[in-house]
Enzyme design. Structure first.
Site, short mmCIF file in Angstrom:
data_model
loop_
_atom_site.label_atom_id
_atom_site.label_comp_id
_atom_site.label_asym_id
_atom_site.label_seq_id
_atom_site.Cartn_x
_atom_site.Cartn_y
_atom_site.Cartn_z
N ASP A 478 27.46 32.51 -19.16
CA ASP A 478 26.51 33.22 -18.75
C ASP A 478 25.75 34.09 -19.54
O ASP A 478 26.42 34.40 -20.71
CB ASP A 478 26.77 34.18 -17.46
CG ASP A 478 25.59 34.87 -16.61
OD1 ASP A 478 24.48 34.32 -16.90
OD2 ASP A 478 26.03 35.32 -15.43
N ASP A 548 19.07 31.90 -10.01
CA ASP A 548 19.85 32.88 -9.05
C ASP A 548 18.92 32.55 -7.53
O ASP A 548 19.64 33.17 -6.64
CB ASP A 548 19.68 34.16 -9.44
CG ASP A 548 20.85 34.27 -10.68
OD1 ASP A 548 21.67 33.32 -10.67
OD2 ASP A 548 20.98 35.36 -11.20
C1 DGJ Z 1 23.72 35.81 -13.20
C2 DGJ Z 1 24.22 34.40 -12.66
O1 DGJ Z 1 22.80 33.58 -12.60
C3 DGJ Z 1 24.93 34.56 -11.30
O2 DGJ Z 1 24.91 33.24 -10.76
C4 DGJ Z 1 26.12 35.45 -11.69
O3 DGJ Z 1 26.92 34.67 -12.42
C5 DGJ Z 1 25.82 36.44 -12.45
N1 DGJ Z 1 24.95 36.56 -13.45
C6 DGJ Z 1 27.23 37.70 -12.38
O4 DGJ Z 1 26.85 38.86 -13.03
#
Ligand code: DGJ
Length: 733
Positions: A478, A548
């Site tokens: 990430d 997300d």
């Molecule tokens: C952003 C990601 O897109 C989410 O799926 C998740 O992993 C969060 N970060 C965690 O902080």
């Protein structure tokens, strides 16, 4: 596929199955001109193409007014400050502080295969399936050589191109701008299609008119970004899937970019794509080389649909390296939306046990398992297991999950450092920042200066230790903030402008090492949702978290924009809980499953808490995944209807390459009373074959391919908003 140099006309012809790209060397200086890109034309007429150069404008015949040539000639790779006032390809500051550059033909080389771009992601090909042309241009006054490289691939209507600069002077010079692609062409009533967005709204399609001057999109956020995407297309017939010429361009790069078009006083267009010139300045010492990343050029004479197929086939066959690219990925359950930071090993085990009963194959532990991370204010960089949460340590948890019958995956955000971390206490200077200025925080975190060797090694060491400490088979990588306050303690003041690109090179080097050390690891890239969903990252990971926003209806537009360029097999998509955590919408569990099925597929919910009827539907959804995933991964994707356009319903189709099977996903976003018939017209079926029609596993008759394509399928009116149906077409023999 072919590449030829026609000596008598001094013309280069690059051919794919259906397209030609023609360049020529003109005049005594050896200017390299661009003369044609489009439907295949052969090379017999190459001297005719050159005749568009009116002698009065040819510099050698008109020394009085060279600028009328220079400001009008279709340069293949324009320099700057020499009489061409359109957008520039390269800008420099030489040892004397001057900035003029004009690159002219020096030599060329045509060979089978394709070379790697050192340190950069790029398409690949071998001697049997690809060919490359390299043209060296040189400015002898400055002492700079630019090697333009063009590669083509068997059976694919795309050209991959990049530029390599070599400082052949005895002194240092600065590249202030170094575009990867420049393309001059006439305007045939084109519009510009780009993808814009924001967090949870990535890759929305926008079409705009091209006015005089510059129209462009860019990112100087240190990543390809949520806001704009490193893609553009010239379109002639709006967003038509089947009609009009389309020139599509995708940048194989994940950092700052600029992509646009400049319309001149003479109505010609100059297209450009490359590293954004903002925050960019690269010092080339004598003998140094700089490689500008690759751009994919893709011409379609038949609308966006063909452009999409070309990108999908190219990326699947010549960009994604992972061994998973041809494999069904394990159905995973991720605990982010299930628990956020509030979890421990007991909770995870409970989820794993229930998941196993439902046919789920892997548990992914997301953010919050390390340091003292119980919220997003702390601990990035402290990649040590928090044993208060993960009791007995990571190996114990992974072994238990494995014993339940699930694989195990983990989340990391390796490029970041929290101000509240042991790492920051020990190395505050490791964060990217400008001396004397408090750097801007975002999600209360800073970015690590991974261009520094010691930082790079620390980061890689932590990833490697974690992955080696237990049977971890998947990593979600990430990146949750963009770069700012660009300053690196490792770079001299004459090299600070290199930081953003060096940062990307370091990300690539980290991931390259990772996939070499862990060849069986399934890597999924992610950036606060889909801010680094680009062709560059696909060179390292076969899948990328798309957004997300997991709401099935929001996903229709996000997945439409994403799949315009990227294969469905790369698109991270999960079924999540309702009301949806981002938009609060309540959608049927079936619709969430049907929409996620066209991506990598998985779950992101607390399976122990969701309604019993939803839980009971999971095995059926997973059976669909196993039934359809090969089609989704390998088939041709067709857009049949767009909710973005019609505000009522969405439909897309995936057809097996041989036309014998197809899956249509239909989503009725809004219900309507006293229903008129809604007809969906399938594409790319075999005219003479008879297809059985299955609607959500119910037999609904049979018809010939030609009938289905022309008369269409009348979809049943579904009861309620946000309903979906899977329509499966199978040839009878
Ligand atoms: C952003 C990601 O897109 C989410 O799926 C998740 O992993 C969060 N970060 C965690 O902080």
């Amino acid at each position: 596929m072919d590449i030829r140099y026609i000596e008598k006309d001094r013309i280069f012809v690059i051919e794919t199955d259906n397209t030609s790209y023609v360049m020529g060397i003109v005049d005594e200086e050896g200017f390299l001109g661009h003369f044609y890109y489009g439907d295949k034309i052969g090379s017999e007429d190459s001297s005719y193409l050159l005749s568009i150069i009116d002698p009065q404008y040819t510099p050698s015949s008109n020394n009085r007014d060279r600028s009328s040539f220079l400001d009008r000639f279709p340069f293949e790779y324009p320099g700057s400050n020499v009489g061409d006032y359109r957008n520039t390809g390269v800008e420099i500051t030489d040892a004397n502080g001057n900035g003029s550059i004009s690159l002219c033909y020096e030599s060329h080389n045509i060979y089978k295969g394709k070379k790697e771009l050192e340190g950069l992601p790029a398409t690949f090909g071998n001697e049997n399936d690809s060919m490359t042309l390299e043209i060296s241009l040189v400015d002898k006054v400055v002492g700079l050589r630019a090697v333009l490289s063009y590669s083509v691939f068997e059976g694919i209507d795309a050209i991959a191109r990049s530029v390599r600069f070599e400082n052949i002077s005895s002194e240092a010079l600065f590249l202030n701008k170094a575009m990867s692609m420049m393309l001059d062409m006439e305007d045939e009533a084109y519009q510009l299609l780009t993808l814009h967005g924001s967090w949870a709204r990535e890759r929305m399609m926008e079409i705009r008119n091209i006015g005089y001057g510059d129209t462009f999109v860019e990112s100087f956020r240190g990543e390809s970004s949520h806001q704009f995407h490193p893609f553009m297309a010239l379109v002639q017939d709006g967003d038509s899937q089947d009609n009009g010429k389309v020139y599509g361009f995708s940048f194989v790069y994940s950092g700052n970019f600029q992509a646009g078009v400049c319309k001149s006083q003479f109505d010609s267009l100059r297209l450009y794509m490359g590293i954004c010139e903002k925050n960019f300045c690269w010092k080339l010492d004598s003998g140094d080389v700089f490689t500008a990343p690759e751009v994919i050029m893709n011409y379609s004479s038949a609308g966006l649909g063909k452009m999409t197929h070309t990108f999908h086939d190219l990326f699947r066959n010549h960009l994604i390296r992972s061994p998973y690219k041809d494999k069904e990925r394990p159905v995973l359950i991720n605990n982010w939306e299930a628990t956020y930071f509030d979890f421990d090993s007991e909770k995870l085990i409970a989820i794993a046990r229930q998941a196993q009963k439902s046919g789920i194959e892997m548990l992914v532990m997301d953010d919050g398992w390390f340091g003292e991370r119980n919220d997003d204010n702390t601990s990035l960089g402290d990649w040590y297991v928090n044993e208060n949460k993960i009791k007995g340590g990571l190996k114990k948890l992974v072994d238990e999950v494995n014993a339940i019958g699930l694989k195990f995956g983990i989340w990391m955000e390796p490029e970041m450092i929290s101000p509240a971390s042991k790492l920051y206490k020990a190395h505050p200077d490791w964060a990217i920042s400008v001396p004397g200025r408090e750097a801007c925080r975002s999600r209360n975190q800073f970015v690590l200066d991974i261009t520094r060797e010691e930082v790079f090694e620390y980061v890689y060491g932590r990833i490697k230790d974690i992955l080696s400490s237990a049977n971890i088979e998947y990593l979600k990588w990430d990146m949750n903030r963009q770069l700012s306050d660009l300053g690196s303690a490792a770079l001299g003041k004459d090299r600070q402008g290199e930081l953003s690109h060096r940062y990307m090179l370091a990300v690539y080097a980290l991931q390259d090492r990772l996939i070499k050390d862990f060849p069986n690891l399934l890597l999924e890239n992610c950036s606060g949702g889909g801010a680094r969903y680009d062709a560059g990252m696909l060179y390292y990971s076969p899948q990328i978290w798309c957004s997300d926003d997991t709401d099935a209806i929001e996903r229709l537009k996000i997945q439409e924009g994403t799949s315009l360029v990227f294969p469905l097999s790369t698109m991270g998509a999960h079924v999540s809980d309702c009301p949806n955590h981002t938009v609060g919408r309540i959608t049927p569990f079936k619709t969430r499953g049907d929409v996620a099925l066209s991506g990598t597929f998985g779950y992101e919910l607390d399976i122990t808490k969701i309604p019993a009827e939803d839980r009971a539907a999971i095995p059926g959804q997973i059976a669909n995944y196993h039934k359809y995933n090969e089609l989704v991964r390998k088939g041709d994707y067709y857009r049949l209807a767009s909710y973005r356009q019609n505000h009522e319903y969405d439909a897309w189709m995936i057809t097996q390459k041989d036309g014998r099977k197809a899956l249509i996903t239909y989503v009725q976003v809004v219900a309507f009373p006293n229903g008129k018939r809604r007809i969906i017209k399938p594409k790319a079926l075999d005219d003479s074959r008879i297809y059985e029609i299955w609607q959500d596993d119910n037999y609904a008759g049979a018809a010939k391919g030609t009938t289905l394509k022309n008369a269409g399928i009348a979809v049943p009116i579904l009861n309620g908003d946000y309903r979906s149906m899977l329509i499966y077409l199978v040839a009878k023999e």
